[in-house]
Design a protein around this motif. Structure first.
Motif, PDB file in Angstrom:
ATOM      1  N   LEU A 201      29.151  69.460  67.345  1.00  0.00           N
ATOM      2  CA  LEU A 201      29.161  70.066  65.790  1.00  0.00           C
ATOM      3  C   LEU A 201      27.358  71.145  67.365  1.00  0.00           C
ATOM      4  O   LEU A 201      27.316  72.169  67.396  1.00  0.00           O
ATOM      5  N   THR A 202      27.392  70.073  67.837  1.00  0.00           N
ATOM      6  CA  THR A 202      25.769  70.524  68.369  1.00  0.00           C
ATOM      7  C   THR A 202      26.640  71.337  69.516  1.00  0.00           C
ATOM      8  O   THR A 202      26.495  72.553  69.916  1.00  0.00           O
ATOM      9  N   TYR A 203      27.656  70.613  70.230  1.00  0.00           N
ATOM     10  CA  TYR A 203      28.123  71.608  71.514  1.00  0.00           C
ATOM     11  C   TYR A 203      28.987  72.712  70.924  1.00  0.00           C
ATOM     12  O   TYR A 203      28.848  73.540  71.671  1.00  0.00           O
ATOM     13  N   LEU A 204      29.661  73.203  69.450  1.00  0.00           N
ATOM     14  CA  LEU A 204      30.019  73.906  69.141  1.00  0.00           C
ATOM     15  C   LEU A 204      28.965  74.742  69.058  1.00  0.00           C
ATOM     16  O   LEU A 204      29.215  75.888  69.196  1.00  0.00           O
ATOM     17  N   MET A 205      28.072  74.360  68.586  1.00  0.00           N
ATOM     18  CA  MET A 205      26.671  75.442  68.244  1.00  0.00           C
ATOM     19  C   MET A 205      26.466  75.864  69.594  1.00  0.00           C
ATOM     20  O   MET A 205      25.551  77.015  69.712  1.00  0.00           O
ATOM     21  N   ARG A 206      25.827  75.269  70.484  1.00  0.00           N
ATOM     22  CA  ARG A 206      26.227  75.460  71.818  1.00  0.00           C
ATOM     23  C   ARG A 206      26.747  76.550  72.497  1.00  0.00           C
ATOM     24  O   ARG A 206      25.771  77.822  73.562  1.00  0.00           O
TER      25      ARG A 206
END
Length: 226
Positions: A201-206
């Motif tokens: 999710l962190t990667y997707l948000m970035r």
């Protein structure tokens, strides 16, 4: 001591994990957009010529930044009903995240606004542009562009901090993880998987935030610094 990992006992609950990840993203995106709007208004108040507005915005920022998010969440969920306003767990979670994000966004946006050189404002005034138009079309876009990396990092941190809303039963990823481990008693595997989902999710948000910057800031795109 030996321990046999059984991730199959967790992955069979994949529909719950997917729903939890979706809910986490929904909470985070709503809080991000609403928090940024509060941040722009709050930053405007912080640099206002009105002492009252500066005091109100300053008090809001100090209260939020010096109290735990969990306490703020409890105030919304358990405190507001005492005043006659009852919220669902999702509503309380979104309001608490927005309230918290707004204060941090206020200071970040304020820094961006104050970084704009006074000469640009004077040039706009000399062209007959109103103060509001100058703020909306000259100062604010450049200020947001300069502090966008800091805002993006703050939004990612907010998404990770959203796990605390599971304390009131809001149905996000950590809450579903707790539900799964209470059924299969495989806490180690459950939270390893949850950690992996949060990383994703962190990667997707970035990636999403970078896409927003690509669209919103043509100058950064031209310089290749999105």
């Amino acid at each position: 001591m030996s321990y046999t990992f059984q991730f199959g006992e967790v992955l069979r609950y994949w529909p719950l994990l997917v729903q939890g990840a979706i809910n986490t993203l929904v909470f985070s995106v709503i809080a991000m957009v609403a928090g940024l709007a509060i941040g722009v208004v709050g930053a405007s108040c912080r640099i206002s010529s009105s002492r009252v507005l500066r005091a109100i915005a300053g008090a809001y920022v100090e209260v939020v930044r010096n109290t735990p998010l969990l306490v703020q969440l409890f105030l919304f969920y358990f405190g507001l009903p005492a005043l006659g306003l009852r919220l669902s767990t999702s509503q309380a979670a979104i309001l608490a995240l927005t309230f918290n994000t707004g204060a941090y966004s206020t200071e970040i946006v304020r820094a961006g606004i104050e970084s704009i050189h006074r000469s640009q404002i004077e040039a706009s005034t000399s062209l007959g542009i109103s103060r509001l138009q100058t703020f909306l079309h000259v100062v604010l876009p450049q200020g947001l562009e300069r502090v966008y990396p800091a805002l993006a990092s703050q939004f990612v941190l907010m998404m990770l901090a959203s796990s605390v809303v599971s304390a009131i039963g809001a149905e996000e990823l950590t809450a579903y993880g707790n539900r799964i481990q209470s059924e299969n008693f495989r806490a180690m595997e459950v939270f390893f998987v949850c950690a992996a989902v949060y990383l994703g999710l962190t990667y997707l948000m970035r990636v999403l935030l970078a896409a927003v910057a690509y669209v919103a800031f043509p100058r950064r795109r031209a310089l290749g610094s999105v």
